[in-house]
Design an enzyme around this catalytic site. Structure first.
Site, PDB file in Angstrom:
ATOM      1  N   PRO A   2       2.115   8.945  -1.075  1.00 42.28           N
ATOM      2  CA  PRO A   2       1.134   7.998  -0.564  1.00 42.28           C
ATOM      3  C   PRO A   2       0.860   6.799  -1.474  1.00 42.28           C
ATOM      4  CG  PRO A   2       0.029   9.992  -1.287  1.00 42.28           C
ATOM      5  CD  PRO A   2       1.474  10.179  -1.537  1.00 42.28           C
ATOM      6  N   GLU A   3       1.766   5.853  -1.516  1.00 38.81           N
ATOM      7  CA  GLU A   3       1.407   4.533  -2.020  1.00 38.81           C
ATOM      8  C   GLU A   3       1.271   3.669  -0.766  1.00 38.81           C
ATOM      9  OE1 GLU A   3       3.384   3.211  -5.592  1.00 38.81           O
ATOM     10  OE2 GLU A   3       3.651   5.259  -6.296  1.00 38.81           O
ATOM     11  N   LYS A  52      -4.149   1.663   0.294  1.00 38.82           N
ATOM     12  CA  LYS A  52      -3.921   3.081   0.548  1.00 38.82           C
ATOM     13  C   LYS A  52      -4.924   3.649   1.551  1.00 38.82           C
ATOM     14  CE  LYS A  52      -2.223   3.335  -4.155  1.00 38.82           C
ATOM     15  NZ  LYS A  52      -2.633   3.628  -5.552  1.00 38.82           N
ATOM     16  N   ARG A 257      -3.139   8.725 -15.944  1.00 38.16           N
ATOM     17  CA  ARG A 257      -1.920   8.632 -15.132  1.00 38.16           C
ATOM     18  C   ARG A 257      -0.727   8.464 -16.052  1.00 38.16           C
ATOM     19  NH1 ARG A 257      -2.850   7.567  -9.951  1.00 38.16           N
ATOM     20  NH2 ARG A 257      -0.971   8.785  -9.770  1.00 38.16           N
TER      21      ARG A 257
END
Length: 275
Positions: A2-3, A52, A257
């Site tokens: 999911p980008e 998104k 991240r």
DNA sequence: GTGCCATGTGAAA
DNA sequence: TTCACCTGGCACC
């Protein structure tokens, strides 16, 4: 994955499958039951995305906001609905199709004002032909924050995730820890233009593809052990040789991240010293 | 078969 | 700063 490209594609698929049809709406898992019943039996008018975020619109000015988070899935299928497996948060069913949402971070009924507030918080989306990159540039040029962090900030650019971040910075030979304000305007424009090229390809192919064809043979040579699995220049390739120059790809955690870059292809920014 | 980790974000502590 | 979300691909046994 999911980008932004995933959500864009999902909005398109939902729209094609359901727009204009009366749908039944339910929450087999139960967590979305009250809201799901509000739109049950209404016409689904439109599905759209920004960054998104996904919006599913119904008659009577009703809209559902969905954010897939890290591992949410919204599967659109043709034909009669099969019994739900796992935790289906939201199920939409029409005469022709059905769709199951699982694992999403957000799934909520929103008012037009709430929807507007979500959109207002988002920077320009490279997948949106109307997007204005000047808004992103104004943030980048004034910021001391690393460009790698700014790219992931949805208020700066909407839709870029960890894979596109790593790969586009590599393609543009920009070190991810360079302060935003050290990035020149031409380099920012090249970065934006690259996203505008790459992300629609992601929509078209249904996966993120960033490697230039001319680098693919070098990729196989530089990293034979990885065989055909090599899909990205640097993303998830920490400690492995750079596909272009052979230098070990660096891996660091920035704001929780994973961040990847080639220290040779993406040299660190060295401010000019006086004297 | 099992267990770890991930493309993300907001709430809780 | 840590946790929740609770899927699913893949490395490893």
């Amino acid at each position: 994955m999911p980008e932004g490209h995933t959500l864009y594609r999902l909005a398109r698929d939902l729209h094609q499958a359901f727009a204009g049809d009366v749908v039944s709406s339910a929450s087999p898992q139960g967590r979305f039951a009250d809201s799901a019943s509000v739109v049950d039996g209404l016409v689904l008018t439109e599905a759209s995305s920004r960054g998104k975020h996904l919006f599913v619109d119904f008659d009577q000015d009703l809209a559902v906001h969905v954010h897939l988070g890290l591992y949410g899935k919204f599967r659109v299928s043709a034909g009669p609905a099969l019994p739900p497996y796992g935790q289906v948060r939201w199920r939409l069913v029409s005469k022709r199709s059905y769709a199951d949402l699982r694992g999403a971070t957000a799934c909520e009924l929103v008012t037009p004002e709430e929807r507007g507030a979500i959109l207002d918080r988002l920077g320009p989306d490279p997948l949106d032909p109307e997007a204005d990159p000047e808004r992103a540039w104004e943030r980048v040029r004034r910021s001391r924050a690393p460009i790698g962090g700014l790219l992931m900030d949805q208020q700066v650019v909407a839709g870029v995730g960890n894979v596109y971040r790593a790969e586009v910075l590599f393609r543009q030979r920009l070190h991810p820890l360079r302060p935003g304000r050290s990035v020149t305007r031409p380099r920012f424009e090249a970065l934006w233009d690259d996203l505008v090229t790459l992300m629609p390809e992601g929509v078209r192919l249904g996966r993120i593809v960033t490697m230039r064809p001319e680098d693919a043979p070098a990729a196989r040579e530089a990293s034979p052990a990885e065989g055909r699995r090599v899909r990205y220049y640097v993303y998830r390739r920490g400690g492995r040789p750079c596909l272009v120059c052979g230098t070990k790809v660096r891996h660091e955690v920035l704001q929780q991240r994973n961040l990847f870059w080639c220290p040779r292809c993406q040299p660190a920014y060295r401010p000019r010293t006086v004297g």
